[in-house]
Scaffold this motif. Sequence first.
Motif, short mmCIF file in Angstrom:
data_model
loop_
_atom_site.label_atom_id
_atom_site.label_comp_id
_atom_site.label_asym_id
_atom_site.label_seq_id
_atom_site.Cartn_x
_atom_site.Cartn_y
_atom_site.Cartn_z
N ARG A 1 -23.73 34.41 0.85
CA ARG A 1 -23.12 33.48 0.75
C ARG A 1 -21.98 33.04 2.19
N GLY A 2 -22.48 32.03 2.79
CA GLY A 2 -21.30 32.06 3.26
C GLY A 2 -22.27 31.03 4.70
N VAL A 3 -21.65 30.47 5.94
CA VAL A 3 -22.21 29.61 7.23
C VAL A 3 -22.66 31.32 7.87
N HIS A 4 -24.06 30.69 8.73
CA HIS A 4 -24.67 31.75 9.33
C HIS A 4 -24.89 30.47 11.24
N ARG A 5 -24.57 31.31 11.75
CA ARG A 5 -24.38 30.77 13.09
C ARG A 5 -25.50 31.55 14.34
N LEU A 6 -25.95 30.52 14.84
CA LEU A 6 -27.37 30.57 15.90
C LEU A 6 -27.26 30.77 17.09
N VAL A 7 -26.76 31.38 18.04
CA VAL A 7 -26.29 30.97 19.66
C VAL A 7 -27.83 31.24 20.13
N ARG A 8 -28.29 30.16 20.77
CA ARG A 8 -29.53 31.15 21.47
C ARG A 8 -29.54 29.67 22.20
N ILE A 9 -30.70 29.50 23.70
CA ILE A 9 -31.07 28.83 24.30
C ILE A 9 -32.46 27.95 23.71
N SER A 10 -32.07 26.64 23.74
CA SER A 10 -32.67 26.19 22.74
C SER A 10 -34.12 25.39 22.84
N THR B 1 -25.41 26.25 19.63
CA THR B 1 -24.26 26.98 18.95
C THR B 1 -25.34 26.10 17.33
N SER B 2 -26.05 26.87 16.80
CA SER B 2 -26.47 25.99 15.57
C SER B 2 -26.08 25.72 14.37
N PHE B 3 -25.48 25.61 13.02
CA PHE B 3 -25.05 26.42 11.54
C PHE B 3 -25.79 25.75 10.43
N ALA B 4 -26.06 26.95 9.70
CA ALA B 4 -26.18 26.59 8.11
C ALA B 4 -25.97 27.46 7.06
N SER C 1 -16.10 28.99 11.20
CA SER C 1 -16.29 29.42 9.51
C SER C 1 -17.54 30.26 9.10
N ALA C 2 -17.32 30.97 10.03
CA ALA C 2 -19.12 31.80 9.97
C ALA C 2 -18.97 33.32 9.73
N LYS C 3 -19.79 33.88 8.85
CA LYS C 3 -20.11 34.63 7.82
C LYS C 3 -20.40 35.93 9.12
N ARG C 4 -22.07 35.21 9.16
CA ARG C 4 -22.53 36.26 10.30
C ARG C 4 -22.92 35.32 11.70
N SER C 5 -22.87 36.32 12.68
CA SER C 5 -23.73 35.35 13.67
C SER C 5 -25.15 36.10 14.72
N TYR C 6 -26.10 35.61 14.80
CA TYR C 6 -27.01 35.72 15.73
C TYR C 6 -27.18 34.88 16.90
#
Length: 343
Positions: free
Chosen positions: A174-183, A193-196, A299-304
């Motif tokens: 449970r929480g906010v998951h953050r993705l950092v990538r070349i789009s 940077t994207s969030f879900a 607010s990210a719980k986990r970063s990818y």
Amino acid sequence: MIYGGLFDLDSKICRKEELDKIINDVSFWNSDNRKEIIKENNFIATLIEDITYVRNKINSNLDILEMDIDDEMLSLIKIEYDEIKEKVEKLRINTYLSGEFDKNDCILEIHSGAGGTESCDWAMMLYRMYMRYLSKNGYKVDEIDRQIGDEVGIKSILLNVSGLNAYGYLKGERGVHRLVRISPFDAGKRRHTSFASVEITPKFDENITIVVNENDIRVDIYRSSGPGGQGVNTTDSAVRITHIPTGIVVTCQNERSQIRNREIAMEVLKSKLYNLELMKKNEQINDLKSGQMSIGFGSAKRSYVMCPYTLVKDNESGYETGNVQKILDGDIGEMLEFNIRRK
């Protein structure tokens, strides 16, 4: 060798015999708690099987080590040692899953954050990650609702996950998951940077009574846009229920019947309301408005992170790995168990 604590096989066998006796009683199938008893019985049966296997392997290898053995036999014992160690660790995890609802089924939700196409694609990537893990580990997944993205991916998805310790294993997600990538959607190949958000709610026993006042809900009927065939997509069968006092919204459109969609949506709503009350009683929420979380920076719980370096980092448990692709391909068992041990 004596096996106590987790390996207290005798007490587990006694409990299994008690449960078998209850199940074999003629009145059992009319009882309100039959599902919970069957679930506990299956859980105990699995523990007994695994503990017996480990015990027999350990005793067998101890007997062999007392003999005059060659290097080949010793290497085989070392291989079995690694297997036994892995199984013991799996059994040990069960000692951490002692929460009241850890053994329950659960509802898994994924919601894309702000960002349109990028976030919808990220939500779909998370969905794929969880589905691969759940499928590989024998969980049954039923889709309740899916809101597809305008271009790609999903805006949200609601899943019912059934299987032993489903909530116990997934609750830490449970929480906010953050993705950092070349789009892949940016012609300039810039970093985005994207969030879900991921929400995990335990499914509760049918004999737990949650009264929902009809005056507290708004029910909207609309045409389904999700999977299910031509009959679903051409009828007003989808149901959205809004619980006005809390702001909780539940939608269901996976069934052809509007009545069945409403029943499923109400079941999910009741689980969410009960879970919200438990969280309040346990003082696990403070300013959690309407059971929702902020899906954004800070607010990210986990970063990818996939660029400029590769790293998955869980900010709550401290788990880290540089193999981002392995995680996104659903190989998250080690990470989930690490989180469980840190709770």
